[in-house]
Design a protein around this motif. Sequence first.
Motif, short mmCIF file in Angstrom:
data_model
loop_
_atom_site.label_atom_id
_atom_site.label_comp_id
_atom_site.label_asym_id
_atom_site.label_seq_id
_atom_site.Cartn_x
_atom_site.Cartn_y
_atom_site.Cartn_z
N TYR A 1 4.40 11.88 8.11
CA TYR A 1 2.95 12.08 8.19
C TYR A 1 2.62 13.38 8.91
N ALA B 1 10.14 -2.93 1.95
CA ALA B 1 10.20 -4.24 2.60
C ALA B 1 10.41 -5.33 1.55
N HIS C 1 3.44 -0.75 8.44
CA HIS C 1 4.77 -0.12 8.39
C HIS C 1 4.67 1.36 8.75
N CYS C 2 3.61 1.99 8.28
CA CYS C 2 3.39 3.41 8.58
C CYS C 2 3.19 3.59 10.08
N ALA D 1 8.51 -10.64 3.34
CA ALA D 1 8.18 -9.22 3.52
C ALA D 1 6.72 -9.02 3.90
N SER E 1 -1.07 4.23 5.80
CA SER E 1 -1.86 3.24 5.04
C SER E 1 -1.66 1.81 5.52
N CYS E 2 -0.66 1.55 6.36
CA CYS E 2 -0.39 0.15 6.71
C CYS E 2 0.40 0.05 8.01
N HIS F 1 6.77 2.12 2.31
CA HIS F 1 7.36 1.21 3.28
C HIS F 1 7.22 -0.22 2.80
N CYS F 2 6.05 -0.52 2.22
CA CYS F 2 5.80 -1.87 1.70
C CYS F 2 6.78 -2.16 0.56
N TYR G 1 3.98 -10.21 1.74
CA TYR G 1 3.12 -10.03 0.57
C TYR G 1 3.14 -11.29 -0.30
N SER H 1 0.80 -1.23 0.00
CA SER H 1 0.00 0.00 0.00
C SER H 1 0.83 1.28 0.00
N CYS H 2 2.13 1.18 0.27
CA CYS H 2 2.91 2.42 0.42
C CYS H 2 4.39 2.16 0.18
#
Lengths: 72, 72
Positions: free
Chosen positions: B67, A19, B15-16, A65, B12-13, A15-16, A67, A12-13
């Motif tokens: 953020y 990862a 990780h955020c 990670a 959004s997730c 950070h994802c 996913y 989603s972002c």
Amino acid sequence: MSTYTYNVTGMSCGHCENAVKEEVSNLPGVSNIEVSADKGLLTFEHDGAAGELTDQQVIDAVDEAGYEATRA
Amino acid sequence: MSTYTYNVTGMSCGHCENAVKEEVSNLPGVSNIEVSADKGLLTFEHDGAAGELTDQQVIDAVDEAGYEATRA
């Protein structure tokens, strides 16, 4: 050098993306990793001289990670 | 001990959430940090014995994570 492309769901972002990138970067012979959460895509180059790279290795790395990847 | 609550936009997730939690945990006297990307909320306890904590310190910490926070 071969180019590999996988669909990756659940990102989603940024950070994802990072990862996924970090886990895939641990695979031998992988370079130029590009990850897009928007497009749900992972692409990278693989140097065959580093040995064979199987889909399962990539799927497992992406799973680490958090996913799910499928070969595109 | 005082409870602080902030609205945080852009998460959004998980990780955020972790990025926000990590930055806020660096503030003095802060504990029991809870972050929800779904609700867009950050809450934590602050021990006044650790000194004053201003909204700006919290806003800056959340900004470091990438953020935007506003006092709820």
